[in-house]
Design an enzyme around this catalytic site. Structure first.
Site, PDB file in Angstrom:
ATOM      1  N   LYS A  58    -102.215  -2.962 -49.017  1.00 20.63           N
ATOM      2  CA  LYS A  58    -101.688  -4.331 -48.946  1.00 20.63           C
ATOM      3  C   LYS A  58    -100.164  -4.412 -48.752  1.00 20.63           C
ATOM      4  O   LYS A  58     -99.527  -5.395 -49.126  1.00 20.63           O
ATOM      5  CB  LYS A  58    -102.088  -5.181 -50.172  1.00 20.63           C
ATOM      6  CG  LYS A  58    -103.547  -5.108 -50.574  1.00 20.63           C
ATOM      7  CD  LYS A  58    -104.525  -5.166 -49.441  1.00 20.63           C
ATOM      8  CE  LYS A  58    -104.632  -6.488 -48.741  1.00 20.63           C
ATOM      9  NZ  LYS A  58    -105.623  -6.376 -47.615  1.00 20.63           N
ATOM     10  N   HIS A  88    -103.529   5.746 -46.713  1.00 17.78           N
ATOM     11  CA  HIS A  88    -103.031   5.184 -47.978  1.00 17.78           C
ATOM     12  C   HIS A  88    -102.856   6.294 -49.017  1.00 17.78           C
ATOM     13  O   HIS A  88    -102.646   6.012 -50.195  1.00 17.78           O
ATOM     14  CB  HIS A  88    -104.061   4.214 -48.578  1.00 17.78           C
ATOM     15  CG  HIS A  88    -104.195   2.880 -47.919  1.00 17.78           C
ATOM     16  ND1 HIS A  88    -103.135   2.142 -47.478  1.00 17.78           N
ATOM     17  CD2 HIS A  88    -105.297   2.118 -47.673  1.00 17.78           C
ATOM     18  CE1 HIS A  88    -103.583   0.985 -46.987  1.00 17.78           C
ATOM     19  NE2 HIS A  88    -104.885   0.956 -47.083  1.00 17.78           N
ATOM     20  N   SER A  91    -101.692  -9.997 -53.019  1.00 11.72           N
ATOM     21  CA  SER A  91    -102.474  -9.755 -51.812  1.00 11.72           C
ATOM     22  C   SER A  91    -103.743  -8.962 -52.162  1.00 11.72           C
ATOM     23  O   SER A  91    -104.853  -9.269 -51.696  1.00 11.72           O
ATOM     24  CB  SER A  91    -101.616  -8.992 -50.789  1.00 11.72           C
ATOM     25  OG  SER A  91    -102.326  -8.736 -49.620  1.00 11.72           O
TER      26      SER A  91
HETATM   27  S1  PPS Z   1    -104.793  -2.998 -46.160  1.00 15.12           S
HETATM   28  O1  PPS Z   1    -106.087  -3.644 -46.526  1.00 15.12           O
HETATM   29  O2  PPS Z   1    -104.303  -2.159 -47.262  1.00 15.12           O
HETATM   30  O3  PPS Z   1    -104.854  -2.266 -44.906  1.00 15.12           O
HETATM   31  O4  PPS Z   1    -103.766  -4.229 -46.007  1.00 15.12           O
HETATM   32  P1  PPS Z   1    -102.358  -4.199 -45.251  1.00 15.12           P
HETATM   33  O5  PPS Z   1    -102.563  -4.346 -43.810  1.00 15.12           O
HETATM   34  O6  PPS Z   1    -101.542  -3.035 -45.716  1.00 15.12           O
HETATM   35  O7  PPS Z   1    -101.655  -5.503 -45.841  1.00 15.12           O
HETATM   36  C1  PPS Z   1    -102.220  -6.776 -45.640  1.00 15.12           C
HETATM   37  C2  PPS Z   1    -101.120  -7.804 -45.833  1.00 15.12           C
HETATM   38  O8  PPS Z   1    -100.233  -7.772 -44.696  1.00 15.12           O
HETATM   39  C3  PPS Z   1    -100.176  -9.072 -44.126  1.00 15.12           C
HETATM   40  N1  PPS Z   1     -99.910  -9.000 -42.680  1.00 15.12           N
HETATM   41  C4  PPS Z   1     -98.787  -9.522 -42.121  1.00 15.12           C
HETATM   42  N2  PPS Z   1     -97.740 -10.165 -42.666  1.00 15.12           N
HETATM   43  C5  PPS Z   1     -96.781 -10.612 -41.810  1.00 15.12           C
HETATM   44  N3  PPS Z   1     -96.838 -10.458 -40.461  1.00 15.12           N
HETATM   45  C6  PPS Z   1     -97.871  -9.814 -39.881  1.00 15.12           C
HETATM   46  N4  PPS Z   1     -97.900  -9.681 -38.561  1.00 15.12           N
HETATM   47  C7  PPS Z   1     -98.911  -9.314 -40.721  1.00 15.12           C
HETATM   48  N5  PPS Z   1    -100.084  -8.656 -40.504  1.00 15.12           N
HETATM   49  C8  PPS Z   1    -100.673  -8.471 -41.706  1.00 15.12           C
HETATM   50  C9  PPS Z   1    -101.554  -9.660 -44.460  1.00 15.12           C
HETATM   51  O9  PPS Z   1    -101.576 -11.057 -44.285  1.00 15.12           O
HETATM   52  C10 PPS Z   1    -101.679  -9.220 -45.919  1.00 15.12           C
HETATM   53  O10 PPS Z   1    -100.767  -9.920 -46.779  1.00 15.12           O
HETATM   54  P2  PPS Z   1    -101.125 -11.271 -47.577  1.00 15.12           P
HETATM   55  O11 PPS Z   1     -99.980 -11.453 -48.529  1.00 15.12           O
HETATM   56  O12 PPS Z   1    -102.422 -11.070 -48.280  1.00 15.12           O
HETATM   57  O13 PPS Z   1    -101.174 -12.351 -46.540  1.00 15.12           O
END
Ligand code: PPS
Length: 290
Positions: free
Chosen positions: A45, A101, A131
Site C-alpha cells: 500500500k 513486497h 489504505s
Molecule cells: S498494493 O496492494 O500493495 O500493491 O498497493 P499499492 O499499489 O502499493 O498502493 C495502493 C495505493 O496507491 C494508490 N495509488 C495512487 N496514488 C496516487 N496516484 C496514483 N497514480 C496512484 N496509483 C495507485 C492507491 O489509490 C492506494 O492508495 P489509497 O490511499 O488506498 O487510495
C-alpha cells in the site's frame, strides 16, 4: 466475507492463498538476480502500482499503448507469489523488471553481489495503515479487521502480512549508500510527479525528452490509472480481490489518515513511531506531521 488463513515464515504472517514457504525459500537461496534486473520494492500500500506504471511508461518512452494492452502483472511481474505469477517471473526475459513486497532479509541473496537496481518506494505509515485497512475489506490476502483500533494494533505490532512497516523500511534503508538503490516516497511523487519521474529516468540511465516525460506523467496520473483496467486491478482474480463494493484505486492522496485517526490513536502511533525510528538518522517528508 470469507476469512484468510495465515502461515508464518521467519516470524512474519502471510496469506496461504498466494504465498508459500517453499517459494520464499527458493527466492532467498536459489533465485538468481541478474545485473540488468530492476526491482520495484515496497511495503504493501505504498505506491507499488503507481511505480509499476511509471516504469512501464518510461520503458515505452511515454507511449501508453503497451500499458493499455498488457496487464501490469505481465509488464512488471511480482516475484513473491506462487502460482501463475511465479511462472511469469520464471519465464521473464532480460532485462527483467520485477516487483516485490519482500522484507530485505527474505530477498534473493544474489542481489547483494549483483549490480541490479532497486527502487524502494515508501509512504507515510499512517496513510499506509488507512489504505491497508480498506484493502483488508476487499482482499483475501489480509484478514478482515473487526475494527480500526484492532487493525492499528496489528499494524503497529507487525502482525499484518509482510510484517512490521518499521522493520521493512529500516531493513531496506541499509542499502542507501549503494549507487544501485533509489529511495523514493509516495509523498514526493504527489508533490513533484514530474521531477520524480525525471529522477527515476536518471537512475535508470534512460534519457527521455520533455514531451515523453509529460506523457509519462499524464498516463500515470491517478485518474488515468483509475480508468485503465490493465493497472487498476479490476483484472485481479475473484479469489484474491472482491471488487463488487470496493475500488483498489481508492483515493490516491496524502494525509487521508487525518480523516480516520482519533487524537488518541494519533498520539499512540506517534509514540511507537518515535521509539521504532529513533536509531535511524533520516528525515522523511512526513516527519513534520507523523
Ligand atoms: S498494493 O496492494 O500493495 O500493491 O498497493 P499499492 O499499489 O502499493 O498502493 C495502493 C495505493 O496507491 C494508490 N495509488 C495512487 N496514488 C496516487 N496516484 C496514483 N497514480 C496512484 N496509483 C495507485 C492507491 O489509490 C492506494 O492508495 P489509497 O490511499 O488506498 O487510495
Amino acid at each position: 466475507m470469507m476469512d484468510t488463513d495465515y502461515f508464518q515464515h521467519k516470524g512474519i504472517n502471510f496469506a496461504s492463498i498466494i504465498y508459500s514457504k517453499e517459494r520464499f525459500e527458493y527466492l532467498e537461496n536459489e533465485f538468481r538476480v541478474y545485473d540488468d534486473d530492476v526491482y520495484i520494492v515496497t511495503y504493501p500500500k505504498s505506491g507499488s502500482t503507481w511505480m509499476i506504471e511509471i516504469l512501464s511508461l518510461i520503458r515505452s518512452n511515454g507511449d501508453a499503448t503497451w500499458c493499455h494492452k498488457v496487464s501490469s502483472y505481465m509488464r512488471n511481474p511480482w516475484l513473491d507469489a506462487t502460482g501463475d505469477g511465479a511462472q511469469v517471473v520464471d519465464g521473464c526475459q532480460s532485462p527483467r523488471f520485477l516487483s516485490s513486497h519482500l522484507p530485505i532479509q527474505f530477498f534473493p541473496k544474489s542481489l547483494f553481489s549483483s549490480k541490479a537496481k532497486v527502487i524502494y518506494t515508501a509512504r507515510n505509515p499512517k496513510d499506509v495503515l488507512v489504505s491497508m485497512y480498506h484493502f483488508a475489506h476487499m482482499s483475501y490476502v489480509i484478514k478482515t479487521p473487526h475494527s480500526f483500533d484492532e487493525f492499528m494494533e496489528d499494524f503497529l505490532q507487525g502482525r499484518v502480512p509482510f510484517g512490521s512497516w518499521f522493520d521493512h523500511i529500516k531493513g531496506w534503508l541499509q542499502m542507501t549508500d549503494n549507487n544501485n538503490f533509489l529511495f523514493i516516497t509516495y509523498e514526493e511523487l504527489k508533490q513533484d510527479h514530474r521531477g520524480t519521474v525525471k529522477k527515476i529516468c536518471t537512475f535508470l540511465g534512460k534519457e527521455l525528452d520533455e514531451q515523453a516525460i509529460d506523457l509519462v506523467v499524464e498516463h500515470s496520473s491517478f485518474s488515468s490509472m483509475k480508468n485503465n483496467n490493465m493497472c487498476n486491478h479490476s483484472l485481479a482474480p475473484d479469489y484474491i480481490l472482491d471488487k463488487k463494493n470496493n475500488n483498489f484505486m481508492r483515493k490516491g492522496i496524502s494525509g487521508d489518515w487525518k480523516n480516520y485517526f482519533t487524537q488518541k490513536q494519533q498520539e499512540d502511533m506517534d509514540i511507537v513511531y518515535q521509539e521504532k525510528m529513533k536509531d535511524l538518522n533520516v528525515k522523511f517528508s512526513w516527519d513534520e506531521n507523523v
